[in-house]
Design a protein around this motif. Structure first.
Motif, PDB file in Angstrom:
ATOM      1  N   SER A  84       1.197  -1.053   0.102  1.00 50.02           N
ATOM      2  CA  SER A  84       0.171   0.086  -0.469  1.00 50.02           C
ATOM      3  C   SER A  84       0.111   1.665  -0.321  1.00 50.02           C
ATOM      4  CB  SER A  84      -0.768  -0.028   1.028  1.00 50.02           C
ATOM      5  OG  SER A  84      -0.284  -0.240   2.286  1.00 50.02           O
ATOM      6  N   GLY A  85       1.999   0.899   0.411  1.00 46.62           N
ATOM      7  CA  GLY A  85       3.214   1.859   0.544  1.00 46.62           C
ATOM      8  C   GLY A  85       3.247   2.774  -1.378  1.00 46.62           C
ATOM      9  N   HIS A  86       3.326   1.809  -2.114  1.00 51.07           N
ATOM     10  CA  HIS A  86       3.891   2.412  -2.922  1.00 51.07           C
ATOM     11  C   HIS A  86       2.548   3.060  -3.794  1.00 51.07           C
ATOM     12  CE1 HIS A  86       7.406  -0.237  -2.917  1.00 51.07           C
ATOM     13  NE2 HIS A  86       6.831  -0.982  -3.954  1.00 51.07           N
ATOM     14  N   ILE A  87       1.555   2.826  -3.523  1.00 47.06           N
ATOM     15  CA  ILE A  87      -0.110   3.847  -4.059  1.00 47.06           C
ATOM     16  C   ILE A  87       0.188   5.299  -3.356  1.00 47.06           C
ATOM     17  CG2 ILE A  87      -2.367   3.862  -4.477  1.00 47.06           C
ATOM     18  CD1 ILE A  87      -2.679   0.180  -4.163  1.00 47.06           C
ATOM     19  N   ALA A  88       0.319   5.076  -2.124  1.00 49.14           N
ATOM     20  CA  ALA A  88       0.658   6.282  -1.167  1.00 49.14           C
ATOM     21  C   ALA A  88       1.852   7.257  -1.744  1.00 49.14           C
ATOM     22  CB  ALA A  88       0.720   6.108  -0.136  1.00 49.14           C
ATOM     23  N   ALA A  89       2.620   6.538  -1.989  1.00 50.36           N
ATOM     24  CA  ALA A  89       3.914   7.266  -2.965  1.00 50.36           C
ATOM     25  C   ALA A  89       3.432   8.029  -4.371  1.00 50.36           C
ATOM     26  CB  ALA A  89       5.040   6.916  -2.555  1.00 50.36           C
ATOM     27  N   LEU A  90       3.277   7.417  -5.158  1.00 51.62           N
ATOM     28  CA  LEU A  90       2.563   7.378  -6.411  1.00 51.62           C
ATOM     29  C   LEU A  90       1.290   8.755  -6.106  1.00 51.62           C
ATOM     30  CD1 LEU A  90       2.240   4.501  -8.226  1.00 51.62           C
ATOM     31  CD2 LEU A  90       3.955   5.931  -8.878  1.00 51.62           C
ATOM     32  N   LEU A  91       0.267   8.382  -5.182  1.00 49.13           N
ATOM     33  CA  LEU A  91      -0.652   9.525  -4.540  1.00 49.13           C
ATOM     34  C   LEU A  91       0.628  10.821  -4.627  1.00 49.13           C
ATOM     35  CD1 LEU A  91      -3.162   7.721  -3.794  1.00 49.13           C
ATOM     36  CD2 LEU A  91      -3.304   8.767  -5.774  1.00 49.13           C
ATOM     37  N   ASP A  92       1.600  11.099  -4.003  1.00 55.49           N
ATOM     38  CA  ASP A  92       2.083  11.817  -3.547  1.00 55.49           C
ATOM     39  C   ASP A  92       3.180  12.400  -4.517  1.00 55.49           C
ATOM     40  OD1 ASP A  92       0.543  12.019  -1.248  1.00 55.49           O
ATOM     41  OD2 ASP A  92       2.383  11.108   0.194  1.00 55.49           O
ATOM     42  N   ARG A  93       2.944  11.912  -5.472  1.00 58.19           N
ATOM     43  CA  ARG A  93       3.817  12.175  -7.315  1.00 58.19           C
ATOM     44  C   ARG A  93       5.259  12.671  -6.560  1.00 58.19           C
ATOM     45  NH1 ARG A  93      -1.166  12.200  -8.282  1.00 58.19           N
ATOM     46  NH2 ARG A  93      -1.572  13.248 -10.776  1.00 58.19           N
ATOM     47  N   GLU A  94       5.717  10.736  -5.351  1.00 56.46           N
ATOM     48  CA  GLU A  94       6.425  10.628  -5.338  1.00 56.46           C
ATOM     49  C   GLU A  94       6.674   9.150  -6.265  1.00 56.46           C
ATOM     50  OE1 GLU A  94       9.028  11.816  -3.560  1.00 56.46           O
ATOM     51  OE2 GLU A  94       8.048  13.742  -3.716  1.00 56.46           O
ATOM     52  N   MET A  95       8.347   9.002  -6.212  1.00 56.98           N
ATOM     53  CA  MET A  95       8.355   7.812  -6.949  1.00 56.98           C
ATOM     54  C   MET A  95       9.672   6.526  -6.210  1.00 56.98           C
ATOM     55  SD  MET A  95       9.259   5.742 -10.867  1.00 56.98           S
ATOM     56  CE  MET A  95       7.954   6.146 -11.486  1.00 56.98           C
ATOM     57  N   PRO A  96       9.859   6.404  -5.145  1.00 55.30           N
ATOM     58  CA  PRO A  96      10.643   5.765  -3.888  1.00 55.30           C
ATOM     59  C   PRO A  96      11.400   4.940  -4.908  1.00 55.30           C
ATOM     60  CG  PRO A  96       8.564   4.554  -3.227  1.00 55.30           C
ATOM     61  CD  PRO A  96       8.094   5.791  -4.309  1.00 55.30           C
ATOM     62  N   PRO A  97      12.924   4.570  -4.435  1.00 55.33           N
ATOM     63  CA  PRO A  97      13.079   3.787  -4.845  1.00 55.33           C
ATOM     64  C   PRO A  97      12.993   2.357  -4.925  1.00 55.33           C
ATOM     65  CG  PRO A  97      15.079   5.764  -3.644  1.00 55.33           C
ATOM     66  CD  PRO A  97      13.649   5.410  -3.796  1.00 55.33           C
ATOM     67  N   HIS A  98      12.161   1.924  -3.940  1.00 57.89           N
ATOM     68  CA  HIS A  98      11.973   0.514  -3.419  1.00 57.89           C
ATOM     69  C   HIS A  98      11.010   0.723  -4.521  1.00 57.89           C
ATOM     70  CE1 HIS A  98       8.634   2.012  -1.068  1.00 57.89           C
ATOM     71  NE2 HIS A  98       9.803   3.443   0.040  1.00 57.89           N
ATOM     72  N   LEU A  99       9.664   1.135  -5.169  1.00 57.03           N
ATOM     73  CA  LEU A  99       9.300   0.433  -5.524  1.00 57.03           C
ATOM     74  C   LEU A  99       9.458   0.407  -7.293  1.00 57.03           C
ATOM     75  CD1 LEU A  99       5.659   2.693  -6.430  1.00 57.03           C
ATOM     76  CD2 LEU A  99       6.959   2.440  -8.136  1.00 57.03           C
ATOM     77  N   VAL A 100      10.695   1.194  -7.090  1.00 57.19           N
ATOM     78  CA  VAL A 100      11.773   0.539  -8.856  1.00 57.19           C
ATOM     79  C   VAL A 100      12.089  -0.476  -8.644  1.00 57.19           C
ATOM     80  CG1 VAL A 100      13.184   1.043 -11.098  1.00 57.19           C
ATOM     81  CG2 VAL A 100      11.269   3.016  -9.474  1.00 57.19           C
ATOM     82  N   GLU A 101      12.585  -1.062  -7.514  1.00 55.44           N
ATOM     83  CA  GLU A 101      13.697  -1.975  -7.024  1.00 55.44           C
ATOM     84  C   GLU A 101      12.096  -3.170  -6.938  1.00 55.44           C
ATOM     85  OE1 GLU A 101      14.718  -3.551  -3.288  1.00 55.44           O
ATOM     86  OE2 GLU A 101      16.546  -2.652  -4.786  1.00 55.44           O
ATOM     87  N   ASP A 102      10.891  -3.279  -6.739  1.00 52.57           N
ATOM     88  CA  ASP A 102      10.416  -3.780  -6.113  1.00 52.57           C
ATOM     89  C   ASP A 102       9.561  -4.717  -7.481  1.00 52.57           C
ATOM     90  OD1 ASP A 102      10.132  -4.047  -4.002  1.00 52.57           O
ATOM     91  OD2 ASP A 102       8.586  -2.976  -3.045  1.00 52.57           O
ATOM     92  N   ALA A 103       9.266  -4.001  -8.746  1.00 53.36           N
ATOM     93  CA  ALA A 103       8.720  -3.668 -10.259  1.00 53.36           C
ATOM     94  C   ALA A 103       9.727  -4.436 -10.675  1.00 53.36           C
ATOM     95  CB  ALA A 103       8.450  -2.299 -10.896  1.00 53.36           C
ATOM     96  N   ALA A 104      11.095  -4.386 -10.818  1.00 59.93           N
ATOM     97  CA  ALA A 104      12.146  -4.972 -11.225  1.00 59.93           C
ATOM     98  C   ALA A 104      12.217  -6.109 -10.854  1.00 59.93           C
ATOM     99  CB  ALA A 104      13.322  -4.526 -10.909  1.00 59.93           C
ATOM    100  N   ALA A 105      12.130  -6.339  -9.640  1.00 56.28           N
ATOM    101  CA  ALA A 105      11.394  -7.679  -8.858  1.00 56.28           C
ATOM    102  C   ALA A 105      10.950  -8.734  -8.927  1.00 56.28           C
ATOM    103  CB  ALA A 105      11.609  -7.560  -7.705  1.00 56.28           C
ATOM    104  N   ALA A 106       9.643  -7.821 -10.071  1.00 56.68           N
ATOM    105  CA  ALA A 106       8.655  -8.801 -10.948  1.00 56.68           C
ATOM    106  C   ALA A 106       8.767  -8.142 -12.101  1.00 56.68           C
ATOM    107  CB  ALA A 106       7.179  -7.499 -10.242  1.00 56.68           C
ATOM    108  N   GLY A 107       9.928  -8.158 -12.623  1.00 54.78           N
ATOM    109  CA  GLY A 107       9.935  -8.289 -14.549  1.00 54.78           C
ATOM    110  C   GLY A 107       9.504  -6.959 -14.906  1.00 54.78           C
TER     111      GLY A 107
END
Length: 446
Positions: free
Chosen positions: A104-127
């Motif tokens: 849920s923290g990923h959604i909250a970050a996007l709604l705050d117009r942020e892209m934290p590094p762990h969002l990008v890292e988790d997405a990369a881990a999911a391919g």
């Protein structure tokens, strides 16, 4: 403005940029790094930066897989420039959305117009690669250049600023608009919440809490999880060090300590609470915090020795040196095991030299023979033959015969002048490594 279906966004011409950086966010800088690692001709990039700074880029249109703008040349001619970015497949979007619902923290970050590094890292881990890499930004321009030209480079530099303001611009380039993404995330969240099965009580069959981590640090769905939604992991911050902007300069220290709140209220204090004493302690804590901050921000702070902690008995004297006369000093005297006269004498010593001077007042010790012999030599050299005052030595205390003057040798290697006042030996000034200079103070000599 947004198109009706949310699959196209058009931004007004960005205008001139001036001397500031095109991108402030780490993901905006990653976008520019992909551009600069792709282009083969650095001269074209430099021209593109100049174009962008001068406001040559017109309105920017963002659509899935493509950004477009008209860029003006110095001769007032125009070129239509496009930069293409591969869209995510439906399967990749499914993996990304499932990952985002798990966190849920990923959604909250996007709604705050942020892209934290762990969002990008988790997405990369999911391919799923959200940010472009070298070669991912494909240029198309009416100037017929086969590589990035000044027009496509200027467009990319200006889009970095748009990404700073709203990371959903990047997701739109990857194929999904903001409204569409939020609707899909909401639908998946509601579906997961209503799903019956072993997870209905919050614990799946393997005993790992939903959204939590197993003993090996992975979530129930196999993706990496963090122990907290606050901040980012240290390894993620280190991985992004080349993309993050520099830290801002430290703010200047305050001019002085602030004023603590007054405790003078209409209602009386609880039993055992002295409002005046509490206000005094609050003011002292504020002043000490201000002094510590100023010292920490000093240029040579790392080279200064760390001072020893005061004992409660020493700290009572420090407090009494600035406390108002009355109940507070009486309580400090009682708490430190001194009578009022002894506390006043200790305060006088503190004012002459802090903890070192206080130790000279209250402690006795036996200096080494070498230090005492060196002091006798210094005294002999300071006066003409036979003119030196006669001194009676008693360990660390040397008293001038027939006078009320005394020298005391401290463990810090300094001699401290004392004068007898109403039957008490009283500190007469700061210490000095030269015993003759210290003795001159107490004898009122130049």
């Amino acid at each position: 403005m947004n198109a009706a279906d949310g699959h196209e966004r058009t931004f007004a011409p960005p205008g001139t940029v001036g001397g500031r950086a095109f991108a402030q966010s780490w993901w905006g800088r990653a976008w520019l790094k992909a551009l600069e690692d792709t282009a083969l001709d650095g001269a074209q990039l430099r021209k593109g930066r100049t174009y962008a700074r001068k406001g040559a880029v017109g309105a920017v249109s963002v659509r899935p897989g493509r950004i477009t703008a008209v860029v003006q040349d110095p001769d007032s001619s125009h070129c239509r420039s496009d930069v293409l970015l591969q869209q995510l497949s439906d399967e990749e979007w499914d993996r990304f959305l499932d990952m985002a619902v798990d966190r849920s923290g990923h959604i909250a970050a996007l709604l705050d117009r942020e892209m934290p590094p762990h969002l990008v890292e988790d997405a990369a881990a999911a391919g799923v690669d959200l940010l472009p890499g070298p070669g991912d930004l494909e240029p198309e321009c009416s100037c017929d250049s086969w590589d990035h030209c000044p027009h496509t480079a200027a467009l990319c530099y200006q889009v970095a600023g748009l990404l700073d303001q709203d990371p959903f611009v990047l997701l739109l380039m990857r194929g999904r608009g903001e409204r569409e993404l939020l609707d899909e995330l909401q639908a998946r969240s509601m579906s997961r919440a209503a799903r019956p099965g072993p997870e209905a009580d919050g614990t799946p069959a393997d005993g790992t809490p939903v959204g939590g981590t197993a003993a090996n640090g992975t979530a129930a769905n196999g993706s990496r999880q963090e122990t907290s939604q606050e901040g980012i992991r240290a390894d993620e911050a280190f991985a992004a060090v080349g993309l993050l902007p520099p830290l801002p300069p430290l703010p200047p220290p305050p001019d002085g300590p602030g004023r603590p709140p007054s405790l003078d209220t209409e209602s009386g204090p609880p039993p055992g609470i002295d409002p005046a004493a509490l206000e005094f302690l609050a003011a002292d804590a504020t002043a000490r915090a201000c002094a510590l901050l100023a010292d920490a921000l000093a240029a040579d702070h790392e080279h200064r020795p760390v001072g020893a902690d005061l004992t409660p008995r020493q700290d009572a004297v420090r407090l009494a040196a600035t406390a108002p006369e009355g109940r507070i000093t009486a309580r400090l005297a009682e708490g430190s095991g001194r009578d009022p006269a002894a506390l006043a004498l200790a305060v006088r010593a503190w004012q002459c030299g802090g903890a070192a001077a206080l130790a000279v007042l209250e402690e006795r010790w036996t200096p080494g023979a070498e230090a005492l012999a060196r002091a006798r030599t210094q005294l002999e050299q300071a006066w003409e033959d036979g003119a030196r005052p006669a001194l009676g030595a008693d360990r660390d205390r040397w008293t001038v015969a027939g006078t009320d003057a005394q020298l005391r040798y401290g463990r810090d290697g300094r001699w401290w002048p004392y004068r007898k006042d109403r039957g008490r030996w009283t500190p007469a000034g700061p210490g000095d490594h030269d015993p003759a200079a210290a003795l001159a103070v107490v004898l009122d000599e130049g």
